[in-house]
Write a protein that holds these residues in place. Structure first.
Motif, PDB file in Angstrom:
ATOM      1  N   GLN A   1      -8.133 -22.190  47.599  1.00 34.28           N
ATOM      2  CA  GLN A   1      -9.172 -21.311  47.116  1.00 34.28           C
ATOM      3  C   GLN A   1      -8.537 -20.043  46.550  1.00 34.28           C
ATOM      4  O   GLN A   1      -7.905 -19.278  47.269  1.00 34.28           O
ATOM      5  CB  GLN A   1     -10.128 -20.945  48.265  1.00 34.28           C
ATOM      6  N   VAL A   2      -8.716 -19.828  45.251  1.00 34.79           N
ATOM      7  CA  VAL A   2      -8.159 -18.638  44.613  1.00 34.79           C
ATOM      8  C   VAL A   2      -9.051 -17.438  44.925  1.00 34.79           C
ATOM      9  O   VAL A   2     -10.275 -17.500  44.795  1.00 34.79           O
ATOM     10  CB  VAL A   2      -8.069 -18.843  43.094  1.00 34.79           C
ATOM     11  N   GLN A   3      -8.423 -16.352  45.364  1.00 28.05           N
ATOM     12  CA  GLN A   3      -9.159 -15.113  45.616  1.00 28.05           C
ATOM     13  C   GLN A   3      -8.516 -13.971  44.852  1.00 28.05           C
ATOM     14  O   GLN A   3      -7.285 -13.867  44.805  1.00 28.05           O
ATOM     15  CB  GLN A   3      -9.173 -14.789  47.111  1.00 28.05           C
ATOM     16  N   LEU A   4      -9.340 -13.135  44.269  1.00 32.68           N
ATOM     17  CA  LEU A   4      -8.884 -11.974  43.525  1.00 32.68           C
ATOM     18  C   LEU A   4      -9.578 -10.748  44.088  1.00 32.68           C
ATOM     19  O   LEU A   4     -10.812 -10.729  44.202  1.00 32.68           O
ATOM     20  CB  LEU A   4      -9.217 -12.130  42.044  1.00 32.68           C
ATOM     21  N   VAL A   5      -8.804  -9.728  44.444  1.00 36.03           N
ATOM     22  CA  VAL A   5      -9.375  -8.520  45.031  1.00 36.03           C
ATOM     23  C   VAL A   5      -8.892  -7.310  44.251  1.00 36.03           C
ATOM     24  O   VAL A   5      -7.687  -7.012  44.242  1.00 36.03           O
ATOM     25  CB  VAL A   5      -8.989  -8.382  46.515  1.00 36.03           C
ATOM     26  N   GLU A   6      -9.839  -6.617  43.611  1.00 37.02           N
ATOM     27  CA  GLU A   6      -9.514  -5.432  42.827  1.00 37.02           C
ATOM     28  C   GLU A   6      -9.522  -4.182  43.697  1.00 37.02           C
ATOM     29  O   GLU A   6     -10.246  -4.099  44.693  1.00 37.02           O
ATOM     30  CB  GLU A   6     -10.505  -5.224  41.683  1.00 37.02           C
ATOM     31  N   SER A   7      -8.741  -3.201  43.274  1.00 32.57           N
ATOM     32  CA  SER A   7      -8.735  -1.891  43.921  1.00 32.57           C
ATOM     33  C   SER A   7      -8.273  -0.864  42.916  1.00 32.57           C
ATOM     34  O   SER A   7      -7.768  -1.213  41.838  1.00 32.57           O
ATOM     35  CB  SER A   7      -7.824  -1.891  45.151  1.00 32.57           C
ATOM     36  N   GLY A   8      -8.447   0.408  43.260  1.00 33.45           N
ATOM     37  CA  GLY A   8      -7.938   1.479  42.421  1.00 33.45           C
ATOM     38  C   GLY A   8      -8.977   2.193  41.586  1.00 33.45           C
ATOM     39  O   GLY A   8      -8.664   3.174  40.901  1.00 33.45           O
ATOM     40  N   GLY A   9     -10.217   1.721  41.625  1.00 31.57           N
ATOM     41  CA  GLY A   9     -11.254   2.409  40.872  1.00 31.57           C
ATOM     42  C   GLY A   9     -11.579   3.757  41.489  1.00 31.57           C
ATOM     43  O   GLY A   9     -11.110   4.097  42.581  1.00 31.57           O
ATOM     44  N   GLY A  10     -12.368   4.544  40.779  1.00 31.13           N
ATOM     45  CA  GLY A  10     -12.754   5.849  41.283  1.00 31.13           C
ATOM     46  C   GLY A  10     -13.386   6.684  40.195  1.00 31.13           C
ATOM     47  O   GLY A  10     -13.748   6.162  39.131  1.00 31.13           O
ATOM     48  N   SER A  11     -13.518   7.962  40.480  1.00 26.01           N
ATOM     49  CA  SER A  11     -14.115   8.903  39.531  1.00 26.01           C
ATOM     50  C   SER A  11     -13.053   9.863  39.027  1.00 26.01           C
ATOM     51  O   SER A  11     -12.316  10.445  39.824  1.00 26.01           O
ATOM     52  CB  SER A  11     -15.239   9.682  40.210  1.00 26.01           C
ATOM     53  N   VAL A  12     -12.984  10.025  37.721  1.00 21.81           N
ATOM     54  CA  VAL A  12     -12.018  10.928  37.108  1.00 21.81           C
ATOM     55  C   VAL A  12     -12.692  11.672  35.967  1.00 21.81           C
ATOM     56  O   VAL A  12     -13.723  11.234  35.441  1.00 21.81           O
ATOM     57  CB  VAL A  12     -10.769  10.198  36.576  1.00 21.81           C
ATOM     58  N   GLN A  13     -12.090  12.756  35.541  1.00 21.70           N
ATOM     59  CA  GLN A  13     -12.577  13.473  34.376  1.00 21.70           C
ATOM     60  C   GLN A  13     -11.966  12.877  33.117  1.00 21.70           C
ATOM     61  O   GLN A  13     -10.908  12.238  33.160  1.00 21.70           O
ATOM     62  CB  GLN A  13     -12.228  14.948  34.486  1.00 21.70           C
ATOM     63  N   ALA A  14     -12.640  13.089  32.015  1.00 24.86           N
ATOM     64  CA  ALA A  14     -12.133  12.606  30.734  1.00 24.86           C
ATOM     65  C   ALA A  14     -10.722  13.128  30.506  1.00 24.86           C
ATOM     66  O   ALA A  14     -10.423  14.288  30.804  1.00 24.86           O
ATOM     67  CB  ALA A  14     -13.052  13.064  29.607  1.00 24.86           C
ATOM     68  N   GLY A  15      -9.867  12.246  29.999  1.00 30.55           N
ATOM     69  CA  GLY A  15      -8.472  12.588  29.791  1.00 30.55           C
ATOM     70  C   GLY A  15      -7.574  12.194  30.951  1.00 30.55           C
ATOM     71  O   GLY A  15      -6.341  12.224  30.821  1.00 30.55           O
ATOM     72  N   GLY A  16      -8.178  11.838  32.061  1.00 31.79           N
ATOM     73  CA  GLY A  16      -7.415  11.468  33.240  1.00 31.79           C
ATOM     74  C   GLY A  16      -6.930  10.032  33.207  1.00 31.79           C
ATOM     75  O   GLY A  16      -7.140   9.312  32.232  1.00 31.79           O
ATOM     76  N   SER A  17      -6.297   9.636  34.313  1.00 28.28           N
ATOM     77  CA  SER A  17      -5.709   8.293  34.409  1.00 28.28           C
ATOM     78  C   SER A  17      -6.091   7.631  35.727  1.00 28.28           C
ATOM     79  O   SER A  17      -6.345   8.316  36.733  1.00 28.28           O
ATOM     80  CB  SER A  17      -4.176   8.375  34.326  1.00 28.28           C
ATOM     81  N   LEU A  18      -6.108   6.329  35.699  1.00 28.79           N
ATOM     82  CA  LEU A  18      -6.281   5.510  36.897  1.00 28.79           C
ATOM     83  C   LEU A  18      -5.440   4.252  36.727  1.00 28.79           C
ATOM     84  O   LEU A  18      -5.205   3.801  35.603  1.00 28.79           O
ATOM     85  CB  LEU A  18      -7.744   5.090  37.083  1.00 28.79           C
ATOM     86  N   ARG A  19      -5.012   3.686  37.854  1.00 28.38           N
ATOM     87  CA  ARG A  19      -4.353   2.383  37.812  1.00 28.38           C
ATOM     88  C   ARG A  19      -5.113   1.422  38.703  1.00 28.38           C
ATOM     89  O   ARG A  19      -5.239   1.645  39.901  1.00 28.38           O
ATOM     90  CB  ARG A  19      -2.895   2.468  38.259  1.00 28.38           C
ATOM     91  N   LEU A  20      -5.596   0.372  38.104  1.00 22.80           N
ATOM     92  CA  LEU A  20      -6.280  -0.678  38.842  1.00 22.80           C
ATOM     93  C   LEU A  20      -5.280  -1.747  39.266  1.00 22.80           C
ATOM     94  O   LEU A  20      -4.324  -2.033  38.548  1.00 22.80           O
ATOM     95  CB  LEU A  20      -7.371  -1.316  37.995  1.00 22.80           C
ATOM     96  N   SER A  21      -5.530  -2.320  40.428  1.00 23.61           N
ATOM     97  CA  SER A  21      -4.715  -3.427  40.920  1.00 23.61           C
ATOM     98  C   SER A  21      -5.607  -4.613  41.238  1.00 23.61           C
ATOM     99  O   SER A  21      -6.769  -4.439  41.608  1.00 23.61           O
ATOM    100  CB  SER A  21      -3.951  -3.019  42.187  1.00 23.61           C
ATOM    101  N   CYS A  22      -5.055  -5.800  41.110  1.00 16.56           N
ATOM    102  CA  CYS A  22      -5.768  -7.021  41.456  1.00 16.56           C
ATOM    103  C   CYS A  22      -4.811  -7.910  42.233  1.00 16.56           C
ATOM    104  O   CYS A  22      -3.853  -8.434  41.669  1.00 16.56           O
ATOM    105  CB  CYS A  22      -6.256  -7.726  40.203  1.00 16.56           C
ATOM    106  N   ALA A  23      -5.070  -8.046  43.523  1.00 15.84           N
ATOM    107  CA  ALA A  23      -4.237  -8.878  44.379  1.00 15.84           C
ATOM    108  C   ALA A  23      -4.771 -10.299  44.368  1.00 15.84           C
ATOM    109  O   ALA A  23      -5.948 -10.530  44.679  1.00 15.84           O
ATOM    110  CB  ALA A  23      -4.234  -8.322  45.789  1.00 15.84           C
ATOM    111  N   ALA A  24      -3.907 -11.238  44.020  1.00 14.85           N
ATOM    112  CA  ALA A  24      -4.300 -12.639  43.928  1.00 14.85           C
ATOM    113  C   ALA A  24      -3.739 -13.422  45.104  1.00 14.85           C
ATOM    114  O   ALA A  24      -2.615 -13.183  45.545  1.00 14.85           O
ATOM    115  CB  ALA A  24      -3.803 -13.240  42.625  1.00 14.85           C
ATOM    116  N   SER A  25      -4.523 -14.338  45.615  1.00 15.14           N
ATOM    117  CA  SER A  25      -4.064 -15.210  46.684  1.00 15.14           C
ATOM    118  C   SER A  25      -4.658 -16.595  46.486  1.00 15.14           C
ATOM    119  O   SER A  25      -5.592 -16.780  45.710  1.00 15.14           O
ATOM    120  CB  SER A  25      -4.459 -14.651  48.053  1.00 15.14           C
ATOM    121  N   GLY A  26      -4.101 -17.562  47.176  1.00 19.15           N
ATOM    122  CA  GLY A  26      -4.609 -18.928  47.084  1.00 19.15           C
ATOM    123  C   GLY A  26      -3.875 -19.773  46.072  1.00 19.15           C
ATOM    124  O   GLY A  26      -4.103 -20.980  45.972  1.00 19.15           O
TER     125      GLY A  26
END
Length: 123
Positions: free
Chosen positions: A1-26
């Protein structure tokens, strides 16, 4: 069973940065194509970026030059580095994977999906 779990979202102001991650298993096969997609209420899910087993990438025109997709096969993790964020980037972001996809941006191409992580960009 393939599972994908995202993380790293949030609230930022315009011009800012974020890094999203997706951990895969299965699965341990690095030949899967993987991608990031986003969706806002009332709109269709759209492709943001995708990457294949050879690290060939594709991007939506709206994020070219600002977002970078990458993956760490040893960690089975997909990333999306998002810089110069704009209010219009606000959405729920999903990662997806499929053994038959290269670097397509069509949501219909992908079989496995995560639950999503919210990104909110304020002006």
């Amino acid at each position: 069973q393939v599972q994908l779990v995202e993380s790293g979202g949030g609230s930022v102001q315009a011009g800012g940065s974020l890094r999203l991650s997706c951990a895969a298993s299965g699965y341990t096969d690095s030949s899967y194509g993987m991608g990031w997609f986003r969706q806002t209420p009332g709109k269709k899910r759209e492709g943001v970026a995708a990457i294949d087993s050879a690290n060939t990438t594709s991007y939506a025109d709206s994020v070219k030059g600002r977002f970078t997709i990458s993956k760490d096969n040893a960690k089975n993790t997909l990333y999306l580095q998002m810089n110069s964020l704009k209010p219009e980037d606000t959405a729920m972001y999903y990662c997806a994977a499929d053994p038959l996809v290269d670097y397509g941006l069509g949501p219909y191409e992908y079989k496995y999906w995560g639950q999503g992580t919210q990104v909110t960009v304020s002006s």
